[in-house]
Design a protein around this motif. Structure first.
Motif, PDB file in Angstrom:
ATOM      1  N   VAL A  40       3.652   7.355  23.430  1.00 12.99           N
ATOM      2  CA  VAL A  40       4.046   8.537  22.671  1.00 12.99           C
ATOM      3  C   VAL A  40       5.435   8.348  22.060  1.00 12.99           C
ATOM      4  CG1 VAL A  40       4.609  10.988  22.861  1.00 12.99           C
ATOM      5  CG2 VAL A  40       2.567  10.102  23.969  1.00 12.99           C
ATOM      6  N   ALA A  41       6.367   7.767  22.828  1.00 15.52           N
ATOM      7  CA  ALA A  41       7.713   7.530  22.300  1.00 15.52           C
ATOM      8  C   ALA A  41       7.673   6.562  21.125  1.00 15.52           C
ATOM      9  CB  ALA A  41       8.611   6.979  23.407  1.00 15.52           C
ATOM     10  N   LEU A  42       6.858   5.506  21.248  1.00 13.50           N
ATOM     11  CA  LEU A  42       6.745   4.528  20.162  1.00 13.50           C
ATOM     12  C   LEU A  42       6.106   5.154  18.929  1.00 13.50           C
ATOM     13  CD1 LEU A  42       7.411   1.497  19.839  1.00 13.50           C
ATOM     14  CD2 LEU A  42       5.036   1.006  20.397  1.00 13.50           C
ATOM     15  N   GLY A  47       6.903   6.537  13.961  1.00 12.21           N
ATOM     16  CA  GLY A  47       6.214   7.312  12.937  1.00 12.21           C
ATOM     17  C   GLY A  47       7.159   8.198  12.148  1.00 12.21           C
ATOM     18  N   HIS A  48       8.112   8.816  12.827  1.00 12.61           N
ATOM     19  CA  HIS A  48       9.087   9.675  12.151  1.00 12.61           C
ATOM     20  C   HIS A  48       9.937   8.875  11.166  1.00 12.61           C
ATOM     21  CE1 HIS A  48      12.863  11.938  11.665  1.00 12.61           C
ATOM     22  NE2 HIS A  48      12.103  13.012  11.822  1.00 12.61           N
ATOM     23  N   GLU A  49      10.430   7.722  11.602  1.00 11.19           N
ATOM     24  CA  GLU A  49      11.260   6.895  10.727  1.00 11.19           C
ATOM     25  C   GLU A  49      10.448   6.280   9.596  1.00 11.19           C
ATOM     26  OE1 GLU A  49      14.565   6.700  10.822  1.00 11.19           O
ATOM     27  OE2 GLU A  49      14.354   8.252  12.358  1.00 11.19           O
ATOM     28  N   ALA A  50       9.171   5.946   9.876  1.00 15.29           N
ATOM     29  CA  ALA A  50       8.320   5.396   8.820  1.00 15.29           C
ATOM     30  C   ALA A  50       8.046   6.433   7.733  1.00 15.29           C
ATOM     31  CB  ALA A  50       7.016   4.896   9.419  1.00 15.29           C
ATOM     32  N   LEU A  51       7.870   7.693   8.129  1.00 14.54           N
ATOM     33  CA  LEU A  51       7.683   8.750   7.140  1.00 14.54           C
ATOM     34  C   LEU A  51       8.937   8.950   6.294  1.00 14.54           C
ATOM     35  CD1 LEU A  51       5.709  11.375   9.273  1.00 14.54           C
ATOM     36  CD2 LEU A  51       4.816   9.959   7.423  1.00 14.54           C
ATOM     37  N   SER A  52      10.101   8.858   6.937  1.00 17.36           N
ATOM     38  CA  SER A  52      11.351   8.961   6.175  1.00 17.36           C
ATOM     39  C   SER A  52      11.486   7.803   5.194  1.00 17.36           C
ATOM     40  CB  SER A  52      12.545   8.976   7.140  1.00 17.36           C
ATOM     41  OG  SER A  52      12.475  10.080   8.018  1.00 17.36           O
ATOM     42  N   GLY A  53      11.101   6.595   5.625  1.00 17.11           N
ATOM     43  CA  GLY A  53      11.129   5.451   4.721  1.00 17.11           C
ATOM     44  C   GLY A  53      10.143   5.598   3.572  1.00 17.11           C
ATOM     45  N   LEU A  81       4.053  16.700   8.864  1.00 20.15           N
ATOM     46  CA  LEU A  81       3.741  15.643   9.834  1.00 20.15           C
ATOM     47  C   LEU A  81       4.917  15.387  10.775  1.00 20.15           C
ATOM     48  CD1 LEU A  81       1.794  13.067   7.625  1.00 20.15           C
ATOM     49  CD2 LEU A  81       0.872  14.544   9.414  1.00 20.15           C
ATOM     50  N   LYS A  82       6.132  15.507  10.279  1.00 18.09           N
ATOM     51  CA  LYS A  82       7.303  15.323  11.147  1.00 18.09           C
ATOM     52  C   LYS A  82       7.364  16.411  12.215  1.00 18.09           C
ATOM     53  CE  LYS A  82      10.351  12.829   7.960  1.00 18.09           C
ATOM     54  NZ  LYS A  82      11.624  12.860   7.220  1.00 18.09           N
ATOM     55  N   TYR A  83       7.075  17.661  11.813  1.00 20.18           N
ATOM     56  CA  TYR A  83       7.065  18.741  12.801  1.00 20.18           C
ATOM     57  C   TYR A  83       5.931  18.560  13.807  1.00 20.18           C
ATOM     58  CZ  TYR A  83      10.573  21.401  10.194  1.00 20.18           C
ATOM     59  OH  TYR A  83      11.740  21.800   9.585  1.00 20.18           O
ATOM     60  N   VAL A  84       4.802  18.033  13.338  1.00 21.88           N
ATOM     61  CA  VAL A  84       3.695  17.736  14.256  1.00 21.88           C
ATOM     62  C   VAL A  84       4.125  16.679  15.272  1.00 21.88           C
ATOM     63  CG1 VAL A  84       1.386  16.725  14.411  1.00 21.88           C
ATOM     64  CG2 VAL A  84       1.891  18.422  12.652  1.00 21.88           C
ATOM     65  N   ILE A  85       4.875  15.695  14.818  1.00 19.63           N
ATOM     66  CA  ILE A  85       5.373  14.653  15.718  1.00 19.63           C
ATOM     67  C   ILE A  85       6.287  15.246  16.779  1.00 19.63           C
ATOM     68  CG2 ILE A  85       6.969  12.681  15.796  1.00 19.63           C
ATOM     69  CD1 ILE A  85       5.670  11.662  13.244  1.00 19.63           C
ATOM     70  N   LEU A 210      10.769  -2.727   6.466  1.00 13.30           N
ATOM     71  CA  LEU A 210      11.048  -1.904   7.642  1.00 13.30           C
ATOM     72  C   LEU A 210       9.992  -0.822   7.827  1.00 13.30           C
ATOM     73  CD1 LEU A 210      12.960  -1.198   9.971  1.00 13.30           C
ATOM     74  CD2 LEU A 210      14.248   0.232   8.377  1.00 13.30           C
ATOM     75  N   THR A 211       9.613  -0.154   6.751  1.00 17.63           N
ATOM     76  CA  THR A 211       8.629   0.926   6.839  1.00 17.63           C
ATOM     77  C   THR A 211       7.269   0.394   7.274  1.00 17.63           C
ATOM     78  OG1 THR A 211       9.788   2.110   5.072  1.00 17.63           O
ATOM     79  CG2 THR A 211       7.555   2.819   5.582  1.00 17.63           C
ATOM     80  N   PHE A 212       6.882  -0.761   6.739  1.00 11.17           N
ATOM     81  CA  PHE A 212       5.598  -1.358   7.123  1.00 11.17           C
ATOM     82  C   PHE A 212       5.564  -1.675   8.619  1.00 11.17           C
ATOM     83  CE2 PHE A 212       3.440  -5.564   7.719  1.00 11.17           C
ATOM     84  CZ  PHE A 212       2.153  -5.058   7.795  1.00 11.17           C
ATOM     85  N   HIS A 213       6.610  -2.315   9.128  1.00 13.06           N
ATOM     86  CA  HIS A 213       6.620  -2.674  10.541  1.00 13.06           C
ATOM     87  C   HIS A 213       6.780  -1.451  11.447  1.00 13.06           C
ATOM     88  CE1 HIS A 213       7.429  -6.693   8.799  1.00 13.06           C
ATOM     89  NE2 HIS A 213       6.760  -7.110   9.864  1.00 13.06           N
ATOM     90  N   LEU A 214       7.435  -0.393  10.944  1.00 10.57           N
ATOM     91  CA  LEU A 214       7.508   0.852  11.720  1.00 10.57           C
ATOM     92  C   LEU A 214       6.123   1.492  11.854  1.00 10.57           C
ATOM     93  CD1 LEU A 214      10.814   2.478  10.413  1.00 10.57           C
ATOM     94  CD2 LEU A 214      10.360   1.681  12.737  1.00 10.57           C
TER      95      LEU A 214
END
Length: 279
Positions: A40-42, A47-53, A81-85, A210-214
């Protein structure tokens, strides 16, 4: 000599106490909880940072602009989606604690069959409820895993072209149209071609890599959460079977004890009757 004996008894008592405490830990539930928290942490963090990217890439290289009115555009969906996270992280943190507490109660019930919460009808209902809830969450995480694989596939295609851009024939130009992925409406034409300056800048920047690997890490986290749910289902099902057998054994012992008491009372009554007859 007596002091040495007392010290030995004290050490033995401490070691027995430690072993007793360690034997009461539900190791299977502990492993599943650690795996759940890690997954869940991963998923939530990456996921949050990937959405920002993704927002940065869309605004910088695809020239997608946030709608000035309260319309359901791609940026609004990303915010949702961020709020869902945030909600997923909080909910499964609490759920992991509840499952650990349930595991501790079950371990105590197996080792001490009498007078325990899990042997009661309420305890068995709670255990059955956790099994059903965990099964639903497992299906939900399977859906999340499938959903997370979509941006991974999209970013992989772009990232793969960027890695091989020097080998691609310049006459064979391909374009990425956001309308094909439902990111923008059909009336908007937001596409990026391999020969354009923005595409080359995007390939040379760190945002895409970075976004792809996130997103890949988020997908791995969702998969770990699915494995944790399956592990929990196995643990809960095994505990349910053990508790059910323990309940039957307790009923058998109660009936056996009652019959022995009745036989003892009958023998006592007959002995008294014989004594009275002799007198």
């Amino acid at each position: 000599m007596e002091e040495n004996m007392e010290e030995g008894q004290t050490q033995k008592g401490c070691s027995e106490c430690c072993l007793k405490c360690l034997s009461g830990i539900p190791y299977a539930s502990l492993i599943a909880t650690i795996l759940l928290y890690a997954g869940v942490a991963l998923f939530c963090g990456c996921g949050h940072e990937a959405l920002s990217g993704t927002v940065t890439i869309l605004q910088t290289y695809f020239d997608v602009v946030r709608s000035p009115v309260d319309a359901l555009d791609v940026f609004t969906m990303i915010d949702i989606l961020k709020y869902v996270i945030y909600g997923v992280a909080a909910a499964f943190f609490v759920y992991g604690i509840l499952l650990m507490v349930e595991g501790f109660f079950t371990t105590g019930a197996i080792r001490d069959l009498y007078g325990d919460f899990k042997i009661t009808t309420c305890g068995r209902c709670v255990s059955a409820w956790f099994i059903m809830l965990t099964y639903i969450f497992m299906l939900a995480w399977l859906g999340v895993t499938a959903f997370t694989s979509l941006p991974v596939f999209m970013y992989f295609n772009i990232w793969n072209i960027c890695q091989n851009i020097s080998r691609v024939d310049s006459s064979l130009e391909s374009c990425f149209d956001l309308r094909q992925f439902g990111i923008v409406s059909i009336g908007e034409e937001k596409k990026l071609c391999t020969g354009s300056e923005n595409f080359i800048k995007m390939c040379e920047s760190n945002e895409l890599d970075l976004t792809f690997h996130l997103f890949v890490c988020a997908l791995a986290g969702a998969g770990a959460a699915v494995i944790a749910m399956v592990h929990y289902l196995m643990v809960l099902s095994a505990n349910w079977a053990y508790v059910k057998d323990a309940c039957r054994m307790q009923k058998y012992e109660d009936i056996k004890s009652k019959e022995e008491q009745e036989l003892h009372d009958i023998h006592s009554t007959r002995s008294k009757e014989r004594l009275n007859a002799y007198t």
